[in-house]
Structure formats: structure tokens, C-alpha cells
Motif scaffolding. Structure first.
Motif, PDB file in Angstrom:
ATOM      1  N   TRP A  67     -38.971 -49.275 -38.927  1.00 19.43           N
ATOM      2  CA  TRP A  67     -40.072 -49.167 -37.981  1.00 19.43           C
ATOM      3  C   TRP A  67     -41.338 -49.074 -38.819  1.00 19.43           C
ATOM      4  CZ3 TRP A  67     -39.935 -49.456 -32.762  1.00 19.43           C
ATOM      5  CH2 TRP A  67     -38.722 -49.230 -32.113  1.00 19.43           C
ATOM      6  N   PHE A 117     -40.756 -53.440 -35.224  1.00 19.61           N
ATOM      7  CA  PHE A 117     -39.346 -53.094 -35.385  1.00 19.61           C
ATOM      8  C   PHE A 117     -38.676 -54.268 -36.085  1.00 19.61           C
ATOM      9  CE2 PHE A 117     -34.930 -53.536 -34.061  1.00 19.61           C
ATOM     10  CZ  PHE A 117     -34.418 -52.341 -34.551  1.00 19.61           C
ATOM     11  N   VAL A 133     -41.792 -42.807 -32.655  1.00 21.49           N
ATOM     12  CA  VAL A 133     -40.914 -43.747 -33.357  1.00 21.49           C
ATOM     13  C   VAL A 133     -39.824 -42.975 -34.091  1.00 21.49           C
ATOM     14  CG1 VAL A 133     -40.837 -45.384 -35.272  1.00 21.49           C
ATOM     15  CG2 VAL A 133     -42.652 -45.559 -33.567  1.00 21.49           C
TER      16      VAL A 133
END
Length: 173
Positions: A89, A110, A21
Motif C-alpha cells: 500500500w 494498492f 490503510v
């Protein structure tokens, strides 16, 4: 402000998911519209990423600053040029959702909040007779499709194999 909130499940722990991420420079592999990512900084809070985007006859470089990192739970960002946008995130453990062939699972969220009408009309070079309103009308429906592609490719990297992923849409503009 419009808001997009999506999530999906990865069959890995938050500690295994979070580095993926966080690795913005790998994101061009996840989308067809992100051409390149350059970083000014070490990837920690305060780092600025230039994201070169291209779609149709348009190209644009978004500049995003990392505003907070709480590994392996969350990473917050904010655009610092031309449009009012910020997001996050998040990675949460969800071991009870792991399939029988996986040891654990994590839910990846997200979230993006943005004001499409805050865009600097001079920042994007639009073709003649094309208005910013027309571009917004065409781009907004593509955001979900693009998010699905990014999530599928991200999960494939995290898990080391491609599979069909379920994208949960919690909120759309």
C-alpha cells in the motif's frame, strides 16, 4: 508473476489516510469475502495477520506478514503460506487533485504481485470435480470488482462519508 496495481484519491492528507490503510483488522468491513482478521503482533513490521476468506463453497485462511512500514508513505506485506504473493500500500500527497470543498488529497495505491499457479493445491479444500485451474479462472476476474468495493468502503471510512470514487487501474494480469 501477475500484477495488480490500482489507485484512487482520498480527500485527506497522507497522515490522515495511512492509519486506515494500516488497520487490517478493520478490513472485513470493506469486503464481503473477508470474514475475520486476527493479528499476531502489535501491527508493526513482523506482525502476522490471519485473513479468513470465504467465496462460493470455498474457505481459506491467508497468512500475511508485514515486511516494511514507512509511515505515512507505505506498508509492504507478503503471504507466508500456500501461495507466492506480496504487495504494498502506498500513499502519496496529491493536493493539486483536491476538489474545491477539500483542503488536500492523497493518492492511495494498492499493488499485489502473485503467482496463481504457485498455490498449494492441498491448502484449499475443493469440492469434488472442481479443479484449481477452474477456481483461478473464476476468481481472477472478480479481483477488480472486489478491489473496487474495498476502495470505495475504505475511502468512505477515511472521509467520513460515502461517495463515488474513481478507481484507476494501472495494471491487471
Amino acid at each position: 508473476m501477475d500484477r495488480i496495481l490500482l489507485s484512487t484519491l482520498a480527500h485527506r492528507s497522507p497522515e490522515e489516510v495511512f492509519p486506515y490503510v494500516r488497520s487490517f483488522t478493520d478490513y472485513p468491513r470493506y469486503t464481503d469475502h473477508l470474514r475475520e482478521v486476527r493479528v499476531n503482533g502489535d501491527g508493526d513490521v513482523g506482525s502476522v495477520y490471519d485473513l479468513e476468506l470465504a467465496w462460493w463453497k470455498l474457505s481459506y485462511t491467508a497468512r500475511s506478514r508485514v515486511t516494511d512500514i514507512s509511515a505515512p508513505e507505505s506498508l509492504s506485506w507478503q503471504l507466508v503460506n500456500d501461495i507466492d504473493a506480496h504487495g504494498e500500500w502506498r500513499v502519496k500527497p496529491e493536493p493539486e487533485a483536491a476538489p474545491p470543498d477539500a483542503e488536500t488529497a492523497s493518492r492511495i495505491f494498492f499493488e499485489a504481485r502473485y503467482d496463481p499457479y504457485s498455490a498449494d493445491k492441498n491448502a484449499i479444500s475443493l469440492p469434488r470435480f472442481v479443479s484449481l485451474d477452474w477456481v483461478i479462472e473464476k476468481v481472477e476476474p472478480k479481483l477488480l470488482e472486489e478491489a473496487r468495493t474495498v476502495v470505495e468502503r475504505l475511502v468512505a471510512d477515511i472521509e467520513g462519508r460515502k461517495r463515488e470514487v474513481e478507481l484507476t487501474v494501472h495494471e491487471l494480469p
